[in-house]
Design a protein around this motif. Structure first.
Motif, short mmCIF file in Angstrom:
data_model
loop_
_atom_site.label_atom_id
_atom_site.label_comp_id
_atom_site.label_asym_id
_atom_site.label_seq_id
_atom_site.Cartn_x
_atom_site.Cartn_y
_atom_site.Cartn_z
N LEU A 125 0.82 -1.21 0.00
CA LEU A 125 0.00 0.00 0.00
C LEU A 125 0.85 1.26 0.00
CD1 LEU A 125 -2.83 -1.06 2.50
CD2 LEU A 125 -3.04 -0.76 0.03
N LYS A 126 2.10 1.15 0.44
CA LYS A 126 3.01 2.31 0.40
C LYS A 126 3.50 2.60 -1.01
CE LYS A 126 4.71 1.86 5.17
NZ LYS A 126 5.88 1.58 6.05
N ASN A 127 3.18 1.71 -1.96
CA ASN A 127 3.55 1.94 -3.36
C ASN A 127 2.55 2.80 -4.11
OD1 ASN A 127 5.89 0.36 -3.15
ND2 ASN A 127 4.76 -1.53 -3.59
N HIS A 128 1.63 3.39 -3.37
CA HIS A 128 0.66 4.36 -3.90
C HIS A 128 -0.23 3.77 -4.99
CE1 HIS A 128 2.84 7.37 -1.63
NE2 HIS A 128 3.95 7.04 -2.26
N PRO A 129 -1.03 2.75 -4.65
CA PRO A 129 -1.97 2.22 -5.65
C PRO A 129 -3.09 3.21 -5.92
CG PRO A 129 -2.39 1.22 -3.52
CD PRO A 129 -1.14 2.03 -3.36
N GLN A 130 -3.53 3.24 -7.18
CA GLN A 130 -4.69 4.07 -7.53
C GLN A 130 -5.99 3.31 -7.36
OE1 GLN A 130 -2.50 4.04 -10.72
NE2 GLN A 130 -1.44 5.97 -10.41
N VAL A 131 -5.90 1.95 -7.40
CA VAL A 131 -7.08 1.10 -7.21
C VAL A 131 -6.74 0.06 -6.15
CG1 VAL A 131 -8.72 -0.46 -8.31
CG2 VAL A 131 -7.68 1.39 -9.65
N VAL A 132 -7.63 -0.11 -5.17
CA VAL A 132 -7.45 -1.12 -4.13
C VAL A 132 -8.67 -2.03 -4.14
CG1 VAL A 132 -7.32 -1.55 -1.65
CG2 VAL A 132 -5.98 0.30 -2.66
N VAL A 133 -8.41 -3.33 -4.13
CA VAL A 133 -9.45 -4.35 -4.04
C VAL A 133 -9.25 -5.07 -2.72
CG1 VAL A 133 -10.51 -6.35 -5.14
CG2 VAL A 133 -9.33 -4.64 -6.54
N GLY A 134 -10.33 -5.33 -1.99
CA GLY A 134 -10.15 -5.99 -0.70
C GLY A 134 -11.42 -6.58 -0.14
N THR A 135 -11.24 -7.46 0.85
CA THR A 135 -12.37 -8.02 1.59
C THR A 135 -12.71 -7.08 2.75
OG1 THR A 135 -10.78 -9.35 2.87
CG2 THR A 135 -11.86 -10.41 0.98
N PRO A 136 -13.96 -7.08 3.20
CA PRO A 136 -14.38 -6.09 4.20
C PRO A 136 -13.54 -6.07 5.48
CG PRO A 136 -16.29 -7.17 3.26
CD PRO A 136 -15.09 -7.91 2.74
N GLY A 137 -13.30 -7.26 6.06
CA GLY A 137 -12.57 -7.31 7.33
C GLY A 137 -11.16 -6.75 7.22
N ARG A 138 -10.44 -7.14 6.18
CA ARG A 138 -9.06 -6.66 6.04
C ARG A 138 -9.01 -5.18 5.67
NH1 ARG A 138 -4.06 -9.06 6.16
NH2 ARG A 138 -5.15 -10.23 7.79
N LEU A 139 -9.96 -4.71 4.90
CA LEU A 139 -10.02 -3.27 4.59
C LEU A 139 -10.18 -2.45 5.88
CD1 LEU A 139 -12.25 -3.21 1.38
CD2 LEU A 139 -9.86 -2.51 1.52
N LEU A 140 -11.06 -2.93 6.77
CA LEU A 140 -11.25 -2.22 8.04
C LEU A 140 -9.99 -2.27 8.89
CD1 LEU A 140 -14.90 -3.14 9.09
CD2 LEU A 140 -14.02 -0.89 8.45
N ASP A 141 -9.27 -3.39 8.86
CA ASP A 141 -8.00 -3.49 9.59
C ASP A 141 -7.03 -2.38 9.13
OD1 ASP A 141 -8.78 -5.65 11.06
OD2 ASP A 141 -7.82 -7.15 9.79
N HIS A 142 -6.91 -2.23 7.84
CA HIS A 142 -5.99 -1.21 7.31
C HIS A 142 -6.49 0.21 7.61
CE1 HIS A 142 -3.02 -3.66 5.26
NE2 HIS A 142 -3.99 -4.43 4.80
N ILE A 143 -7.79 0.40 7.54
CA ILE A 143 -8.34 1.72 7.86
C ILE A 143 -8.03 2.09 9.31
CG2 ILE A 143 -10.49 3.01 8.18
CD1 ILE A 143 -11.61 1.45 5.76
N ARG A 144 -8.21 1.14 10.22
CA ARG A 144 -7.96 1.40 11.65
C ARG A 144 -6.48 1.58 11.95
NH1 ARG A 144 -12.33 -3.31 12.75
NH2 ARG A 144 -14.21 -2.00 12.72
N ARG A 145 -5.63 0.95 11.16
CA ARG A 145 -4.19 1.10 11.33
C ARG A 145 -3.66 2.35 10.61
NH1 ARG A 145 -1.00 -4.00 11.97
NH2 ARG A 145 -2.42 -5.64 12.64
N HIS A 146 -4.55 3.02 9.89
CA HIS A 146 -4.18 4.20 9.10
C HIS A 146 -3.17 3.86 8.01
CE1 HIS A 146 -6.39 6.62 12.02
NE2 HIS A 146 -5.68 6.05 12.99
N THR A 147 -3.21 2.61 7.55
CA THR A 147 -2.32 2.21 6.45
C THR A 147 -3.04 2.29 5.10
OG1 THR A 147 -2.93 -0.10 6.90
CG2 THR A 147 -0.88 0.73 7.86
N LEU A 148 -4.34 2.59 5.12
CA LEU A 148 -5.12 2.78 3.91
C LEU A 148 -5.92 4.06 4.04
CD1 LEU A 148 -6.21 1.79 1.17
CD2 LEU A 148 -7.95 0.49 2.44
#
Length: 529
Positions: free
Chosen positions: A116-139
């Motif tokens: 994710l630090k490679n600056h993607p313009q499109v991200v595909v993900g499953t709900p649980g893991r997306l929320l993990d990254h949102i809460r970690r501020h990595t997405l």
């Protein structure tokens, strides 16, 4: 409609051609212009209708490649679907150098953070893991302009609706939203009302749900007979690449193990397997190293392989939409496919409901006998022996061959080879599948039907046995559903070629298959006097 009529750039048109697409499917033809025009879209379409490209192409057209922020987010219910969606978007956007990343549970989150630090313009993900990254501020999603909710009804069934709402609340209010779902339950409609702006509806008509390229059959069989009946069909139909669907994870394990014990090149996939093992099995299946994939509905979501020739519904699905999802795995890219559904006498009302939805009357098929299955296997084995003789340097083995011929009868030696090239039957390797509780009773009148038909053979022409012709018989579509409720304890709810004739390929260690040993059928090679 041609893709060049949809307003796509030359680079995307080249990518579409490279991917092997010729004409846009109905969902693509209707959706792409709407998305390019900036409209919110609700698309009601089944798996296999081309909906991934329906949102991937306009996303790639609209994102700013020079902008390093995440501009498009795709939410998928399962790891397999997320991975395949990312691969499809990456493939279509390769010419435009689009950066697409995928995140999902069951994988190393540190590696995902790095990607994710490679600056993607499109991200595909499953709900649980997306929320993990949102809460970690990595997405960071504050620059997202387009949101896609894929297989929304499946995410609802898996209990992800609250997670989806939490994700949506992290996005800018001013954005474009696309929602795709096979069905439209009230909860999904509420998402459309609450989080979308005047969405346009695209619905594929029921008559388009299953293609004429799929021959659809059903087989009446008691539950304890299904396994042996199915393997006999394998022998006479010689499918190249097969998916077997069942309702529970326990049955996936038992059926795949039973097939391996009988000598079939098979493996099972469900949500309890590790991500590494699931990925390994899917790669083997995708590249033709595995003949038969046994799967639950959830685990099979997102399987997008054009070369699947046969789908066997070991258990009839409880709802008609799941049937459409299943059979949509075959008959793709203009190729013929075969679907076969095993139905117990008490499940005939479920079959009728499927026929109502698809507007297709399935033809009854009579199971082949053990003798017919063996004849087909021997025909394939004979062709295999001919192939081996033609490509073998016989001089290298002449001395040993002469020694064997002096010690044993030639007929017995050939019989031993044929025994090794054919599979064990139910007498040699009994397989017991644990009974499941019957589906709950459905209302409805008894369903009349005609006699058995032939069909289900490999359209490419099988060696030896060829297509199986069922014997004529009168089949009354009688029977009512059982009264007990369905046992859902084993249901899968986890967030997760060159290929040859199935009868001629042996299992390898990677999928647990077993090679039959010569002499397993009980005959003896007689030494000469």
């Amino acid at each position: 409609m041609k893709f060049k009529e949809l307003g796509l750039s030359d680079d995307l048109l080249k990518a579409v051609t490279t991917a092997g697409y010729e004409e846009a499917t109905p969902i693509q033809a209707e959706t792409i212009p709407m998305v390019l025009a900036g409209q919110d879209v609700i698309g009601q379409a089944q798996t296999g209708t081309g909906k991934t490209a329906a949102f991937a192409l306009p996303i790639l057209e609209k994102i700013d490649k020079s902008n390093e922020n995440v501009q498009a987010l795709v939410v998928s219910p399962t790891r397999e679907l997320a991975i395949q969606t990312q691969e499809e978007i990456y493939k279509l956007g390769r010419n435009e150098r689009a950066n697409v990343q995928v995140v999902y549970g069951g994988a190393d989150i540190r590696r995902q953070i790095k990607s994710l630090k490679n600056h993607p313009q499109v991200v595909v993900g499953t709900p649980g893991r997306l929320l993990d990254h949102i809460r970690r501020h990595t997405l960071k999603l504050d620059h997202v302009q387009m949101l896609v909710l894929d297989e929304a009804d499946e995410m609802l069934n898996m209990g992800f609706l609250d997670d989806i709402e939490d994700i949506i609340k992290q996005l800018p209010v001013e954005r474009q939203t696309m929602l795709f779902s096979a069905t439209m339950p009230p909860e999904i409609k509420r998402v459309g009302v609450q989080f979308m702006q005047d969405p346009k509806h695209v619905k594929i008509k029921a008559k388009e749900l299953t293609t004429d390229l799929i021959d659809q059959f059903y087989v009446r069989s008691r539950d304890f007979e299904k396994f042996d009946v199915m393997t006999r069909f394998f022998d006479v139909q010689s499918p190249d690449l097969t998916i077997v669907f069942t309702r529970t994870k326990r049955r996936v394990d038992e059926i795949s193990s039973g097939l391996q014990a009988r000598g079939y090149n098979a493996a099972g996939i469900h949500g309890d397997l590790t991500q590494k093992r699931r990925t390994q099995i899917m790669n083997e299946f995708r590249h033709g190293q595995l003949d038969i994939l046994v799967a639950t509905d959830v685990a099979a979501r997102g399987i997008d392989i054009n070369d699947v020739t046969h789908v066997y519904n070991y258990d009839i699905p409880q709802d008609p939409d799941s049937y459409v999802h299943r059979v949509g795995r075959t008959g793709r890219a203009g190729k013929h496919g075969v679907s076969m559904t095993f139905v117990t006498p008490n499940e005939m009302d479920y079959l009728r409901e499927i026929e109502k939805l698809t507007k297709v009357r399935m033809l009854p098929l009579k199971p082949p006998s053990d003798e017919e299955a063996l004849v087909s296997q021997l025909g394939a084995a004979k062709d295999k022996v001919t192939e081996l003789v033609n490509k073998t340097d016989t001089e290298k083995f002449a001395k040993t061959a002469e020694g064997l011929l002096s010690e044993f009868d030639a007929e017995d030696l050939v019989a031993a080879l044929l025994n090794d090239l054919t599979k064990d039957d139910s007498n040699q390797v009994p397989v017991k599948i644990t009974p499941e509780r019957p589906l709950p009773k459905r209302g409805g009148k008894r369903h009349g039907g005609g006699g058995y038909h032939h069909g289900g053979g490999n359209r490419r022409g099988g060696n030896g046995g060829g297509g199986y012709r069922g014997h004529r018989s009168n089949d009354s579509r009688g029977g009512r559903g059982g009264s007990r409720s369905h046992d859902s304890r084993n249901h899968d709810s986890h967030d997760s070629r060159s290929h040859g004739d199935n009868r001629n390929r042996r299992s390898n260690g990677s999928n647990g298959g077993r090679r039959n040993e010569g002499g397993s059928r009980g005959f003896t090679i007689r030494k000469k006097d």
